[in-house]
Design a protein around this motif. Structure first.
Motif, mmCIF file in Angstrom:
data_model
loop_
_atom_site.group_PDB
_atom_site.id
_atom_site.type_symbol
_atom_site.label_atom_id
_atom_site.label_comp_id
_atom_site.label_asym_id
_atom_site.label_seq_id
_atom_site.Cartn_x
_atom_site.Cartn_y
_atom_site.Cartn_z
ATOM 1 N N CYS A 271 0.832 -1.216 0.000
ATOM 2 C CA CYS A 271 0.000 0.000 0.000
ATOM 3 C C CYS A 271 0.860 1.258 0.000
ATOM 4 C CB CYS A 271 -0.928 -0.005 1.208
ATOM 5 S SG CYS A 271 -2.255 -1.216 1.084
ATOM 6 N N VAL A 272 1.934 1.264 0.790
ATOM 7 C CA VAL A 272 2.823 2.422 0.852
ATOM 8 C C VAL A 272 3.483 2.661 -0.505
ATOM 9 C CG1 VAL A 272 4.974 3.296 1.860
ATOM 10 C CG2 VAL A 272 3.236 2.272 3.339
ATOM 11 N N VAL A 273 4.001 1.612 -1.119
ATOM 12 C CA VAL A 273 4.653 1.740 -2.426
ATOM 13 C C VAL A 273 3.647 2.212 -3.478
ATOM 14 C CG1 VAL A 273 5.753 0.430 -4.290
ATOM 15 C CG2 VAL A 273 6.506 0.114 -1.932
ATOM 16 N N THR A 274 2.437 1.696 -3.428
ATOM 17 C CA THR A 274 1.396 2.112 -4.381
ATOM 18 C C THR A 274 1.053 3.591 -4.192
ATOM 19 O OG1 THR A 274 0.488 -0.122 -4.400
ATOM 20 C CG2 THR A 274 -0.938 1.644 -5.189
ATOM 21 N N ALA A 275 0.937 4.047 -2.945
ATOM 22 C CA ALA A 275 0.626 5.452 -2.681
ATOM 23 C C ALA A 275 1.742 6.367 -3.184
ATOM 24 C CB ALA A 275 0.395 5.669 -1.190
ATOM 25 N N VAL A 276 2.986 6.002 -2.919
ATOM 26 C CA VAL A 276 4.126 6.815 -3.370
ATOM 27 C C VAL A 276 4.187 6.843 -4.898
ATOM 28 C CG1 VAL A 276 6.653 6.949 -3.422
ATOM 29 C CG2 VAL A 276 5.468 6.529 -1.253
ATOM 30 N N ALA A 277 3.988 5.698 -5.524
ATOM 31 C CA ALA A 277 4.006 5.642 -6.993
ATOM 32 C C ALA A 277 2.898 6.502 -7.586
ATOM 33 C CB ALA A 277 3.882 4.200 -7.468
ATOM 34 N N THR A 278 1.723 6.486 -6.970
ATOM 35 C CA THR A 278 0.605 7.303 -7.449
ATOM 36 C C THR A 278 0.933 8.783 -7.340
ATOM 37 O OG1 THR A 278 -0.987 5.604 -6.787
ATOM 38 C CG2 THR A 278 -1.838 7.829 -7.098
ATOM 39 N N ILE A 279 1.533 9.193 -6.242
ATOM 40 C CA ILE A 279 1.896 10.598 -6.053
ATOM 41 C C ILE A 279 2.959 11.023 -7.066
ATOM 42 C CG2 ILE A 279 3.040 12.181 -4.447
ATOM 43 C CD1 ILE A 279 1.559 10.642 -2.182
ATOM 44 N N VAL A 280 3.973 10.195 -7.259
ATOM 45 C CA VAL A 280 5.040 10.531 -8.208
ATOM 46 C C VAL A 280 4.480 10.657 -9.619
ATOM 47 C CG1 VAL A 280 7.133 9.629 -9.315
ATOM 48 C CG2 VAL A 280 6.924 9.565 -6.828
ATOM 49 N N VAL A 281 3.691 9.699 -10.029
ATOM 50 C CA VAL A 281 3.102 9.741 -11.373
ATOM 51 C C VAL A 281 2.156 10.936 -11.503
ATOM 52 C CG1 VAL A 281 1.540 8.523 -12.950
ATOM 53 C CG2 VAL A 281 3.385 7.282 -11.832
ATOM 54 N N GLY A 282 1.359 11.200 -10.493
ATOM 55 C CA GLY A 282 0.401 12.312 -10.550
ATOM 56 C C GLY A 282 1.066 13.662 -10.692
ATOM 57 N N PHE A 283 2.114 13.921 -9.901
ATOM 58 C CA PHE A 283 2.767 15.221 -9.969
ATOM 59 C C PHE A 283 3.675 15.363 -11.184
ATOM 60 C CE2 PHE A 283 1.502 15.646 -5.513
ATOM 61 C CZ PHE A 283 1.103 16.959 -5.501
ATOM 62 N N ASN A 284 4.283 14.269 -11.631
ATOM 63 C CA ASN A 284 5.201 14.373 -12.768
ATOM 64 C C ASN A 284 4.503 14.329 -14.113
ATOM 65 O OD1 ASN A 284 7.619 14.672 -11.355
ATOM 66 N ND2 ASN A 284 7.770 12.484 -11.002
ATOM 67 N N TRP A 285 3.545 13.433 -14.269
ATOM 68 C CA TRP A 285 2.910 13.269 -15.585
ATOM 69 C C TRP A 285 1.411 13.508 -15.572
ATOM 70 C CZ3 TRP A 285 6.263 9.228 -13.846
ATOM 71 C CH2 TRP A 285 7.544 9.310 -14.369
ATOM 72 N N GLY A 286 0.800 13.556 -14.413
ATOM 73 C CA GLY A 286 -0.650 13.682 -14.330
ATOM 74 C C GLY A 286 -1.173 15.097 -14.298
ATOM 75 N N GLY A 287 -0.273 16.073 -14.187
ATOM 76 C CA GLY A 287 -0.722 17.457 -14.183
ATOM 77 C C GLY A 287 -1.141 17.970 -12.823
ATOM 78 N N TRP A 288 -0.881 17.226 -11.757
ATOM 79 C CA TRP A 288 -1.214 17.701 -10.429
ATOM 80 C C TRP A 288 -0.279 18.835 -10.045
ATOM 81 C CZ3 TRP A 288 -1.412 12.540 -7.196
ATOM 82 C CH2 TRP A 288 -2.392 11.702 -7.730
ATOM 83 N N VAL A 289 -0.783 19.813 -9.311
ATOM 84 C CA VAL A 289 0.037 20.915 -8.820
ATOM 85 C C VAL A 289 -0.343 21.208 -7.367
ATOM 86 C CG1 VAL A 289 0.399 22.034 -11.057
ATOM 87 C CG2 VAL A 289 -1.587 22.626 -9.713
ATOM 88 N N THR A 290 0.549 21.887 -6.688
ATOM 89 C CA THR A 290 0.263 22.272 -5.308
ATOM 90 C C THR A 290 -0.635 23.502 -5.314
ATOM 91 O OG1 THR A 290 2.190 23.704 -5.187
ATOM 92 C CG2 THR A 290 2.499 21.399 -4.520
ATOM 93 N N GLY A 291 -1.171 23.825 -4.159
ATOM 94 C CA GLY A 291 -2.035 25.001 -4.041
ATOM 95 C C GLY A 291 -1.300 26.285 -4.375
ATOM 96 N N GLY A 292 -0.039 26.389 -3.978
ATOM 97 C CA GLY A 292 0.756 27.581 -4.266
ATOM 98 C C GLY A 292 0.981 27.776 -5.756
ATOM 99 N N THR A 293 1.296 26.692 -6.447
ATOM 100 C CA THR A 293 1.505 26.764 -7.891
ATOM 101 C C THR A 293 0.212 27.145 -8.598
ATOM 102 O OG1 THR A 293 3.216 25.076 -7.738
ATOM 103 C CG2 THR A 293 2.291 25.472 -9.915
ATOM 104 N N SER A 294 -0.879 26.581 -8.135
ATOM 105 C CA SER A 294 -2.183 26.892 -8.712
ATOM 106 C C SER A 294 -2.547 28.357 -8.507
ATOM 107 C CB SER A 294 -3.242 25.990 -8.075
ATOM 108 O OG SER A 294 -4.521 26.324 -8.509
ATOM 109 N N LEU A 295 -2.270 28.876 -7.323
ATOM 110 C CA LEU A 295 -2.557 30.278 -7.022
ATOM 111 C C LEU A 295 -1.722 31.212 -7.893
ATOM 112 C CD1 LEU A 295 -4.088 32.292 -5.265
ATOM 113 C CD2 LEU A 295 -2.245 32.110 -3.601
ATOM 114 N N LYS A 296 -0.439 30.879 -8.084
ATOM 115 C CA LYS A 296 0.422 31.690 -8.947
ATOM 116 C C LYS A 296 -0.097 31.701 -10.379
ATOM 117 C CE LYS A 296 4.737 30.976 -6.434
ATOM 118 N NZ LYS A 296 6.034 30.288 -6.464
#
Length: 130
Positions: free
Chosen positions: A29-54
């Motif tokens: 579960c931990v490895v799956t969660a980390v992989a999901t986060i890495v894929v989401g931020f690198n290729w999925g277009g996810w951004v942090t709230g600060g980046t979105s606000l900018k």
């Protein structure tokens, strides 16, 4: 010679009989969660709230400047002596002088403002030069 019975089990039989420990399940579960986060931020277009606000702030400022420049161009073109002013404006070769011409004419001063925004004058100058 006696025939030996086949004791090989298929991959499906081994999968069905596999009983993972709790530690293996937690780490999976931990490895799956980390992989999901890495894929989401690198290729999925996810951004942090600060980046979105900018990005939203930049987009808002750009849209505001474009609208103000369009108002400036419209005010320039509806002026009583617009044809003569446009000829005088097009005779200027330096972009700085063109911006000063727009600022001096008062077309870049937006309603309710007392000061001139040089970015609006620049956008207006660019639009009129085209």
């Amino acid at each position: 010679m006696a025939m030996q019975s086949s004791s090989k089990t298929s991959i499906f039989q081994r999968f069905d009989s596999y009983q993972p420990s709790k530690a293996v399940l937690v780490w999976a579960c931990v490895v799956t969660a980390v992989a999901t986060i890495v894929v989401g931020f690198n290729w999925g277009g996810w951004v942090t709230g600060g980046t979105s606000l900018k990005a939203a702030t930049t987009a808002g400022e750009t849209a505001s400047r474009q609208l103000a420049s369009a108002i400036c161009v419209e005010r320039f073109r509806t002026a009583p002596d617009a044809a003569a002013k446009l000829t005088e404006f097009k005779a200027l070769t330096d972009s700085y002088k063109k911006r000063q011409f727009i600022e001096a004419g008062g077309w870049a001063t937006m309603p309710g403002q007392t000061s001139i925004d040089s970015n609006i004058a620049e956008g207006c100058s660019t639009a009129l030069s085209a």
